[in-house]
Motif scaffolding. Structure first.
Motif, PDB file in Angstrom:
ATOM      1  N   SER A 477       0.861  -1.187   0.000  1.00  0.00           N
ATOM      2  CA  SER A 477       0.000   0.000   0.000  1.00  0.00           C
ATOM      3  C   SER A 477       0.891   1.229   0.000  1.00  0.00           C
ATOM      4  CB  SER A 477      -0.894   0.001   1.242  1.00  0.00           C
ATOM      5  OG  SER A 477      -0.109   0.090   2.422  1.00  0.00           O
ATOM      6  N   TRP A 478       0.297   2.409  -0.157  1.00  0.00           N
ATOM      7  CA  TRP A 478       1.095   3.630  -0.140  1.00  0.00           C
ATOM      8  C   TRP A 478       1.786   3.805   1.208  1.00  0.00           C
ATOM      9  CZ3 TRP A 478       1.941   4.724  -4.791  1.00  0.00           C
ATOM     10  CH2 TRP A 478       0.956   4.663  -5.766  1.00  0.00           C
ATOM     11  N   GLU A 479       1.141   3.339   2.271  1.00  0.00           N
ATOM     12  CA  GLU A 479       1.732   3.473   3.603  1.00  0.00           C
ATOM     13  C   GLU A 479       2.932   2.546   3.781  1.00  0.00           C
ATOM     14  OE1 GLU A 479      -2.380   4.843   3.577  1.00  0.00           O
ATOM     15  OE2 GLU A 479      -1.482   2.924   3.018  1.00  0.00           O
ATOM     16  N   GLN A 480       2.909   1.397   3.092  1.00  0.00           N
ATOM     17  CA  GLN A 480       3.945   0.377   3.306  1.00  0.00           C
ATOM     18  C   GLN A 480       4.965   0.302   2.174  1.00  0.00           C
ATOM     19  OE1 GLN A 480       4.114  -1.062   6.236  1.00  0.00           O
ATOM     20  NE2 GLN A 480       2.276   0.088   6.784  1.00  0.00           N
ATOM     21  N   LEU A 481       4.696   0.977   1.073  1.00  0.00           N
ATOM     22  CA  LEU A 481       5.550   0.848  -0.108  1.00  0.00           C
ATOM     23  C   LEU A 481       7.012   1.145   0.193  1.00  0.00           C
ATOM     24  CD1 LEU A 481       5.897   0.448  -3.156  1.00  0.00           C
ATOM     25  CD2 LEU A 481       5.342   2.872  -3.454  1.00  0.00           C
ATOM     26  N   ASP A 482       7.279   2.249   0.851  1.00  0.00           N
ATOM     27  CA  ASP A 482       8.670   2.652   1.088  1.00  0.00           C
ATOM     28  C   ASP A 482       9.419   1.617   1.924  1.00  0.00           C
ATOM     29  OD1 ASP A 482      10.811   4.626   0.830  1.00  0.00           O
ATOM     30  OD2 ASP A 482      10.559   4.928   2.981  1.00  0.00           O
ATOM     31  N   ASP A 483       8.789   1.124   3.010  1.00  0.00           N
ATOM     32  CA  ASP A 483       9.447   0.127   3.869  1.00  0.00           C
ATOM     33  C   ASP A 483       9.622  -1.200   3.141  1.00  0.00           C
ATOM     34  OD1 ASP A 483       9.759   1.809   6.052  1.00  0.00           O
ATOM     35  OD2 ASP A 483       7.759   1.382   6.820  1.00  0.00           O
ATOM     36  N   ASP A 484       8.628  -1.581   2.336  1.00  0.00           N
ATOM     37  CA  ASP A 484       8.748  -2.825   1.569  1.00  0.00           C
ATOM     38  C   ASP A 484       9.931  -2.752   0.612  1.00  0.00           C
ATOM     39  OD1 ASP A 484       6.562  -4.121   2.713  1.00  0.00           O
ATOM     40  OD2 ASP A 484       5.143  -3.317   1.259  1.00  0.00           O
ATOM     41  N   VAL A 485      10.023  -1.652  -0.109  1.00  0.00           N
ATOM     42  CA  VAL A 485      11.092  -1.488  -1.089  1.00  0.00           C
ATOM     43  C   VAL A 485      12.462  -1.454  -0.402  1.00  0.00           C
ATOM     44  CG1 VAL A 485      12.089   0.113  -2.770  1.00  0.00           C
ATOM     45  CG2 VAL A 485       9.643  -0.375  -2.811  1.00  0.00           C
ATOM     46  N   LYS A 486      12.556  -0.767   0.718  1.00  0.00           N
ATOM     47  CA  LYS A 486      13.839  -0.659   1.422  1.00  0.00           C
ATOM     48  C   LYS A 486      14.369  -2.028   1.833  1.00  0.00           C
ATOM     49  CE  LYS A 486      13.516   4.015   3.344  1.00  0.00           C
ATOM     50  NZ  LYS A 486      13.268   4.816   4.576  1.00  0.00           N
ATOM     51  N   VAL A 487      13.515  -2.849   2.486  1.00  0.00           N
ATOM     52  CA  VAL A 487      14.011  -4.131   2.990  1.00  0.00           C
ATOM     53  C   VAL A 487      14.342  -5.081   1.844  1.00  0.00           C
ATOM     54  CG1 VAL A 487      11.742  -5.253   3.264  1.00  0.00           C
ATOM     55  CG2 VAL A 487      13.638  -5.912   4.737  1.00  0.00           C
ATOM     56  N   LEU A 488      13.531  -5.079   0.788  1.00  0.00           N
ATOM     57  CA  LEU A 488      13.778  -5.979  -0.333  1.00  0.00           C
ATOM     58  C   LEU A 488      14.990  -5.530  -1.146  1.00  0.00           C
ATOM     59  CD1 LEU A 488      10.061  -6.503  -1.418  1.00  0.00           C
ATOM     60  CD2 LEU A 488      11.568  -8.267  -0.480  1.00  0.00           C
ATOM     61  N   CYS A 489      15.090  -4.244  -1.395  1.00  0.00           N
ATOM     62  CA  CYS A 489      16.217  -3.745  -2.195  1.00  0.00           C
ATOM     63  C   CYS A 489      17.545  -3.882  -1.451  1.00  0.00           C
ATOM     64  CB  CYS A 489      15.977  -2.291  -2.597  1.00  0.00           C
ATOM     65  SG  CYS A 489      14.730  -2.116  -3.897  1.00  0.00           S
ATOM     66  N   LYS A 490      17.494  -3.792  -0.135  1.00  0.00           N
ATOM     67  CA  LYS A 490      18.719  -3.977   0.640  1.00  0.00           C
ATOM     68  C   LYS A 490      19.272  -5.383   0.434  1.00  0.00           C
ATOM     69  CE  LYS A 490      20.647  -3.574   5.298  1.00  0.00           C
ATOM     70  NZ  LYS A 490      20.356  -3.300   6.731  1.00  0.00           N
ATOM     71  N   ILE A 491      18.373  -6.355   0.377  1.00  0.00           N
ATOM     72  CA  ILE A 491      18.794  -7.748   0.136  1.00  0.00           C
ATOM     73  C   ILE A 491      19.328  -7.892  -1.281  1.00  0.00           C
ATOM     74  CG2 ILE A 491      17.940 -10.114  -0.126  1.00  0.00           C
ATOM     75  CD1 ILE A 491      15.985  -9.498   2.186  1.00  0.00           C
ATOM     76  N   VAL A 492      18.603  -7.335  -2.260  1.00  0.00           N
ATOM     77  CA  VAL A 492      19.029  -7.438  -3.656  1.00  0.00           C
ATOM     78  C   VAL A 492      20.392  -6.785  -3.854  1.00  0.00           C
ATOM     79  CG1 VAL A 492      18.454  -6.847  -6.034  1.00  0.00           C
ATOM     80  CG2 VAL A 492      16.627  -7.482  -4.452  1.00  0.00           C
ATOM     81  N   HIS A 493      20.613  -5.662  -3.193  1.00  0.00           N
ATOM     82  CA  HIS A 493      21.833  -4.877  -3.360  1.00  0.00           C
ATOM     83  C   HIS A 493      23.046  -5.506  -2.671  1.00  0.00           C
ATOM     84  CE1 HIS A 493      22.838  -0.904  -5.016  1.00  0.00           C
ATOM     85  NE2 HIS A 493      23.874  -0.964  -4.211  1.00  0.00           N
ATOM     86  N   ASP A 494      22.782  -6.404  -1.717  1.00  0.00           N
ATOM     87  CA  ASP A 494      23.856  -6.984  -0.901  1.00  0.00           C
ATOM     88  C   ASP A 494      24.513  -8.160  -1.633  1.00  0.00           C
ATOM     89  OD1 ASP A 494      25.508  -8.066   0.995  1.00  0.00           O
ATOM     90  OD2 ASP A 494      24.030  -8.083   2.613  1.00  0.00           O
ATOM     91  N   SER A 495      25.713  -7.939  -2.139  1.00  0.00           N
ATOM     92  CA  SER A 495      26.408  -8.985  -2.888  1.00  0.00           C
ATOM     93  C   SER A 495      26.767 -10.189  -2.024  1.00  0.00           C
ATOM     94  CB  SER A 495      27.690  -8.418  -3.516  1.00  0.00           C
ATOM     95  OG  SER A 495      27.380  -7.354  -4.377  1.00  0.00           O
ATOM     96  N   GLY A 496      26.772  -9.998  -0.699  1.00  0.00           N
ATOM     97  CA  GLY A 496      27.109 -11.100   0.191  1.00  0.00           C
ATOM     98  C   GLY A 496      25.939 -12.013   0.500  1.00  0.00           C
ATOM     99  N   GLU A 497      24.732 -11.618   0.059  1.00  0.00           N
ATOM    100  CA  GLU A 497      23.557 -12.435   0.321  1.00  0.00           C
ATOM    101  C   GLU A 497      23.486 -13.631  -0.625  1.00  0.00           C
ATOM    102  OE1 GLU A 497      21.414 -12.761   2.503  1.00  0.00           O
ATOM    103  OE2 GLU A 497      20.717 -10.881   3.392  1.00  0.00           O
TER     104      GLU A 497
END
Length: 626
Positions: A477-497
């Protein structure tokens, strides 16, 4: 018999096995705050809401669930038969089918195990006999002493048993469909199908039985004569001389359904505009229609003249029994009378904790069911957990699975699949639905924390990421979009994952943003948006946002800006994942996402767009090389 009728029959098989008749006690099971009690015809509580589940009364007894085991109470609420069974059906002919372990047997009204639990399937007693089965193919009759009776060799017998002295069966060798009498002799022999269609037969009611021949339902009498020609796609049993049937006409690969009420001669009494569900009961039958205001199916009742007697306003509706019908109102259990007036409405549990009959928490009761491999009971306790318990139950399930490697071994879905379907899916889905029932925005913070916590099992995190992006489980939702994107993108961006986890996270962020994009695009592409943009498959949102004046109202513009930011963040992470990918398969997977991003016209940062175009050119050139 049509799928709806079959589903209805199966639903009532345990709750009210045929032959028990209507209860003379006139008490009705009623659920309030996820506890079952019993009310009378006036909606007054007679037995308090203290049971975990409960069936209807039959022959003065009702099956109830107590601390994960089924037993029976009388009309005063006193436990008459001690809870000890995995499943318990209603009484009919003085006997009730029960399950011990994985086998079925029968008890009498004194609670004595008359027929040992030894069968793989078992139907209700009807007209003195019950149909039971061993293995996949062997079915036969038993009497009330548990002794085999009238056992014709070589026949597969309908588990519902006798109705009006006859039961449907088929010869296992020739596949010839028949109806057998109480001596095990063939009373009616139907012609063997010469097509790919399987001939089916329903129980007799008022001297007629529905039979399916060459894909269409008709009706025969007890001599086997076709009195109503097979012509219906859906059928139901006769009651008071009437039955609801439906036809389907295929035009341009689309099915168009027409519904009717017919009499015993097959004459149309009334064509009806609603989808009938089941058989007439006490002069009324539930119908389903599409509610435009609620944007979902709603249910009401029509009378024998085909007139809407109770307007469609319920979430679900069951047949009338003893003057009342059980319905769903805003997700709550309820009862109405024949005037459509509300007699009783249960209360929603919301996020309150509930306990079992003896006071155990839902988590403890669930774990007991899980360890006993009683999946049905375990699943029912998940549905009754509050949000905090769902998080606790999810982690405790994971802990239990990982205690023994054998628990996550499966030739069918593998270790990761077991963890996903047992330790993640039911908890995550129920958690999200608990918000939907209250029409509140979902706040999946605990599951985000689990996803980001590297101390958790990797298959657990992979499964959580997969379900995070699945439309059946969660929509941002608009309320959760930013937090959802942050946690998921942090994982995607982490080469050590873990590489697979990064892919699942990239899929999840794309699906979440894409569904929000699709939804909002339809809401905002209105008259004041240029015609070219409005009709475009993927309108240039970034271009529209930069126009002066912007055709979006301020709130719409703010939401689109949020979506552009989210997509750009996801794109940046996906580009890192593309560079880190160790296989061409993984790179193809990420590139598909990047191509979609480019087509959406949702990226303002030209640097990102150029990187995507560069990758696209490189891939095109590599394919051209010999």
């Amino acid at each position: 018999m049509d799928k709806t009728c079959i589903g209805l029959l199966l639903m009532f098989l345990l709750a009210d096995l045929a032959g028990g008749g209507q209860s003379s006690t006139y008490l009705f099971p009623a659920v309030s705050k996820d506890k079952t009690g019993y009310i009378d015809t006036k909606g007054q509580a007679v037995i308090p809401h203290r049971f975990e589940e409960g069936h209807e009364f039959s022959e003065e007894l009702a099956a109830v669930l107590v601390d994960g085991k089924w037993g029976y109470i009388n009309v005063t609420g006193e436990i008459i038969i001690k809870p000890a069974y995995r499943q318990a059906a209603n009484f009919s002919d003085g006997m009730a089918c029960i399950q011990v372990g994985r086998k079925y047997g029968y008890v009498n009204k004194q609670g004595k195990l008359v027929v040992k639990s030894q069968y793989d399937k078992a139907g209700p007693f009807s007209e003195g006999f019950a149909v039971v089965g061993i293995g996949q193919d062997k079915t036969f009759f038993i009497d009330k002493a548990g002794k085999p009776a009238i056992t014709p060799d070589g026949y597969g017998i309908d588990i519902s048993g006798f109705s009006e002295g006859l039961v449907f069966a088929y010869n296992k060798n020739s596949r010839t469909p028949v109806y057998l009498d109480k001596e095990g002799k063939i009373a009616i022999r139907l012609e063997k199908s010469t097509t790919c269609f399987v001939i089916q037969g329903a129980p007799f009611s008022e001297g007629l039985a529905a039979v399916k021949i060459n894909g269409k339902w008709g009706y025969i009498d007890k001599t086997g004569t076709l009195v109503i020609t097979p012509q219906y796609k859906q059928s139901a049993s006769f009651c008071a001389g009437l039955a609801c049937v439906s036809t389907e006409e295929i035009r341009d690969h689309v099915g168009y359904w027409t519904h009717f009420i017919i009499d015993r001669a097959g004459k149309t009494v009334k064509e009806i505009a609603w989808w009938p569900i089941g058989t007439f009961s006490e002069g009324l039958v539930p119908v389903q229609t599409w509610g435009k205001e609620k944007n979902k199916n709603t249910y009401g009742y029509i009378n024998t003249q085909g007139i809407m007697a109770i307007q469609p306003k319920f979430d679900n509706a069951l047949p009338f029994r003893n003057g009342l019908a059980r319905v769903k109102v805003q997700g709550n259990d309820a009862y109405i009378d024949k005037a459509g007036q509300m007699v009783w409405v249960g209360k929603s549990r919301k996020n309150e904790r509930v306990t079992t009959y003896s006071g155990k928490s839902m988590v403890d009761a669930y774990l007991e069911g899980l360890k006993a491999e009683d999946w049905r009971i375990a699943q029912s306790y998940i549905q009754k957990m509050n949000r905090e318990e769902l998080v606790e139950g999810c982690l405790k399930t994971l802990e239990w699975l990982l205690e023994d490697p054998k628990r996550t071994e499966s030739s069918d879905i593998g270790r990761g699949g077991v963890i996903g379907m047992v330790a993640v899916a039911p908890f995550f889905q129920t958690y999200c639905r608990s918000f939907a029932k209250q029409e509140k925005a979902i706040v999946p913070t605990p599951f985000r924390e689990m996803l980001a916590d590297k101390s958790h099992d990797i298959d657990f995190r992979r499964a959580l990421a997969a379900f995070y992006g699945h439309h059946s489980f969660y929509a941002t939702s608009w309320e959760q979009l930013d937090d959802d994107v942050k946690v998921l993108c942090k994982i995607v961006h982490d080469s050590g994952e873990d590489a697979k986890l990064r892919e699942e996270a990239a899929n999840a962020v794309f699906r979440l943003t894409y569904r929000l994009y699709q939804k909002y695009r339809h809401e905002t592409m209105k008259e004041d948006v240029p015609a070219g943009d409005k009709k475009a498959k993927h309108p240039d949102i970034v271009g529209i946002l930069s126009k002066t004046p912007c055709p979006f109202v301020p709130a719409q513009k703010a939401h689109w800006e949020m979506l552009v930011y989210a997509i750009e963040k996801a794109t940046s992470s996906a580009l890192v994942l593309y560079e880190d990918a160790s296989t061409d398969r993984s790179r193809r997977h990420v590139f598909a996402f990047l191509e979609d991003v480019r087509r959406f016209n949702l990226v303002r940062d030209r640097t990102l767009v150029k990187k995507i175009e560069k990758i696209r050119t490189e891939r095109d050139n590599s394919r051209k090389k010999p």
